[in-house]
Write an enzyme that holds these catalytic residues in place. Structure first.
Site, PDB file in Angstrom:
ATOM      1  N   ARG A  32       0.878  -1.187   0.000  1.00  0.00           N
ATOM      2  CA  ARG A  32       0.000   0.000   0.000  1.00  0.00           C
ATOM      3  C   ARG A  32       0.904   1.223   0.000  1.00  0.00           C
ATOM      4  O   ARG A  32       1.641   1.472   0.971  1.00  0.00           O
ATOM      5  CB  ARG A  32      -0.893  -0.021   1.247  1.00  0.00           C
ATOM      6  N   ASP A  35       1.204   3.784   2.857  1.00  0.00           N
ATOM      7  CA  ASP A  35       1.737   3.252   4.121  1.00  0.00           C
ATOM      8  C   ASP A  35       3.245   3.042   4.072  1.00  0.00           C
ATOM      9  O   ASP A  35       3.963   3.374   5.031  1.00  0.00           O
ATOM     10  CB  ASP A  35       1.076   1.912   4.450  1.00  0.00           C
ATOM     11  N   GLY A  65      -5.267   4.163 -12.196  1.00  0.00           N
ATOM     12  CA  GLY A  65      -6.639   3.768 -12.466  1.00  0.00           C
ATOM     13  C   GLY A  65      -7.241   3.035 -11.286  1.00  0.00           C
ATOM     14  O   GLY A  65      -6.576   2.723 -10.307  1.00  0.00           O
ATOM     15  N   GLU A  99      -4.885  -6.845  -6.856  1.00  0.00           N
ATOM     16  CA  GLU A  99      -3.512  -7.324  -7.049  1.00  0.00           C
ATOM     17  C   GLU A  99      -3.274  -8.595  -6.245  1.00  0.00           C
ATOM     18  O   GLU A  99      -2.714  -9.593  -6.749  1.00  0.00           O
ATOM     19  CB  GLU A  99      -2.547  -6.222  -6.612  1.00  0.00           C
TER      20      GLU A  99
END
Length: 544
Positions: A32, A35, A65, A99
């Protein structure tokens, strides 16, 4: 219920790869960005790269996107290992969840190793959707209330990833993040530096078979220990397939061991030495000397029961070998997989191995391609002068890769006449003996073939009772011509048992026929159960 997969006759792989260089990247890092991009994930990427480990670390352009991009999907597919950094806000990103789902699906289908890293979050929070992960999913469920399949795909991917063995950063374990990063880099290095096995120069159809075996290995069930049996006749490619499967999944295991050619090894080594090899290859144990099998069993169990092990037992032909090397599933740690190759399907059944895979012969097209690669180093046979050579070799080999490789390689660089001379020296006939073809075309043989019966044509000459040789021709995925020296009083029924052990043809599926010479011709008669109890030295006239 027993699970058995049998190859369809279509589908071919003509790649000349040995399955050792299919990755563009060693590692794909999923994280992420808000983070950890400029902190932990960035440090990890730098540490991996400085060790020469090719790492995919996506830039912000690829995340603009709402949906995961084709470039990211491609990168995941081309990566050997996926490191997923679970941080406080990982689940709030649907991009990250897509993902992750792609990574876990790739792991299931192709065996990609997934290493979860829990950075300042508890694994149970990820697994059970607690805390920030619960809050994130509440928002997703509200936003995508009409897309329940999407939510369930994300939820399943999180659970599967969190169930895997991973690394957990906690301040009571690590004082500094660089120590934690160093341990991860060391683990990755250990995995990617493993030596892969050579599969084949021209692995025709092997990739497809690997996918089928990997389905039987059931990597979704990561907590239990699984066993899969690979069976088929001599020279059909069982060991080649086992090596390819080993290469495709080795990264997922802590300990690896491939015990090759066990049937042959036992002519030179005792079972105790095979147990020593198992301990050495899997955990590097050099100093243990085993004097008997019973001493080795508790040692194997104590050393391996807490480790995730991949064990290949190649060319097993007796149940005592299995009992000595992998007697019980609890000898190995959760997630372990044991693969057994054998000619004898019945041995797998007796040992309780329910998941089995039959390696079948190559199709005509596949066999022709393999012949061309070895004999001419080309995919297609272009010179029509060699078609007769091709026909003779394919008739003889009956789709068995090992035979095709050996004979075709011997023809490389030779003229047509030199090829004919070579085949003559190898005693390869222009056509197969009509004896077998006559039986094969008979109605009884056709019906038997449906039930997987095997016709054994026992050749008895008029003076056979004066010596101790028995020859037979087996019609089982092609011809097998063999001679045995056996005791004169041995009943035919014991010959069946020998065939069961030597070639993996269960007794229940065998049908014995006799070839009775009558002048220049031979008659074929089936043996009755009563006649099967008679000794092989019985004069042929008594079977008239």
């Amino acid at each position: 219920m027993a699970a058995t997969i049998k190859n369809p006759v279509s589908t071919s792989s003509s790649s000349t790869s040995s399955f050792t260089n299919e990755w563009t990247y060693d590692v794909f890092i999923s994280f992420r960005g808000v983070d950890t991009r400029f902190g932990f994930a960035g440090y990890l990427y730098n540490a991996l790269s400085s060790k020469g480990i090719k790492t995919f670390f996506d830039d912000e352009e690829l995340q603009k996107g709402a949906e995961i991009t084709p470039n990211l999907v491609k990168a995941i597919h081309q990566s050997r290992i996926a490191i997923v950094v679970f941080s406080e806000n990982y689940a709030s990103s649907r991009f990250c969840l897509d993902e992750l789902a792609t990574i876990m699906e790739r792991s299931k289908d192709k065996g990609t190793l997934v290493l979860p890293v829990f950075y300042k979050v508890d694994p149970s929070n990820v697994r059970h959707l607690i805390g920030s992960y619960r809050e994130a999913f509440d928002k997703h469920e509200e936003r995508f209330k009409n897309e329940k399949d999407k939510i369930e795909r994300w939820r399943l991917a999180l659970k599967r990833a969190a169930d895997l063995s991973g690394s957990h950063f906690r301040t009571d374990t690590y004082r500094y993040e660089y120590e934690f990063v160093g341990d991860i880099v060391q683990e990755v290095s250990k995995r990617i530096n493993r030596t892969l096995l050579h599969v084949a120069d021209y692995p025709i159809r092997v990739k497809y078979r690997v996918q089928e075996v990997n389905l039987l290995l059931d990597f979704e069930s990561n907590k239990g220990v699984g066993m899969v049996g690979i069976y088929g006749i001599e020279g059909i490619g069982k060991t080649t397939l086992a090596r390819a499967v080993y290469n495709s999944i080795a990264d997922q295991f802590e300990s690896l061991c491939f015990l090759a050619d066990i049937r042959e090894s036992l002519t030179k080594h005792e079972l105790e030495q095979l147990q020593e090899r198992l301990l050495y290859e899997s955990i590097g144990e050099k100093d243990i000397k085993l004097w008997n099998v019973n001493k080795g069993i508790p040692i194997i169990k104590s050393r391996l029961s807490s480790r995730k092990v991949l064990l290949i037992l190649d060319d097993i032909n007796k149940s005592e070998q299995l009992k000595a090397l992998a007697g019980e599933l609890d000898w190995f740690g959760p997630g372990s997989r044991i693969i057994v190759t054998t000619r004898n399907q019945d041995l797998l059944r007796r040992f309780g191995i329910a998941r089995t895979y039959e390696v079948e012969s190559l199709s005509y097209k596949e066999a022709r391609e393999l012949f061309s690669w070895h004999a001419f180093k080309k995919k297609e046979l272009l010179n029509p002068d060699f078609l007769n050579i091709l026909d003779r070799v394919l008739r003889y080999c009956k789709g068995r890769p090992r035979y095709l490789e050996t004979i075709s390689s011997d023809l490389f660089g030779k003229t047509v006449w030199e090829c004919f001379s070579t085949l003559r020296n190898l005693e390869i006939p222009s056509y197969k003996p009509e004896r077998g073809e006559t039986i094969c075309k008979s109605k009884e043989k056709e019906e038997a073939h449906v039930h997987k019966y095997v016709t054994i044509v026992v050749i008895i000459e008029a003076d056979m009772y004066e010596y101790e040789d028995v020859r037979f021709t087996g019609l089982y995925e092609g011809f097998m011509n063999r001679s045995f020296r056996i005791q004169e009083q041995t009943p035919f029924i014991l010959l069946k048992e020998h065939l069961a052990e030597e070639f993996g043809i269960p007794v229940i599926y065998q049908r014995l026929w006799l070839s009775i010479p009558t002048g220049q011709q031979s008659r074929y008669i089936p043996l009755t159960p009563e006649q099967e109890t008679q000794p092989v030295s019985t004069h042929p006239n008594e079977f008239q």
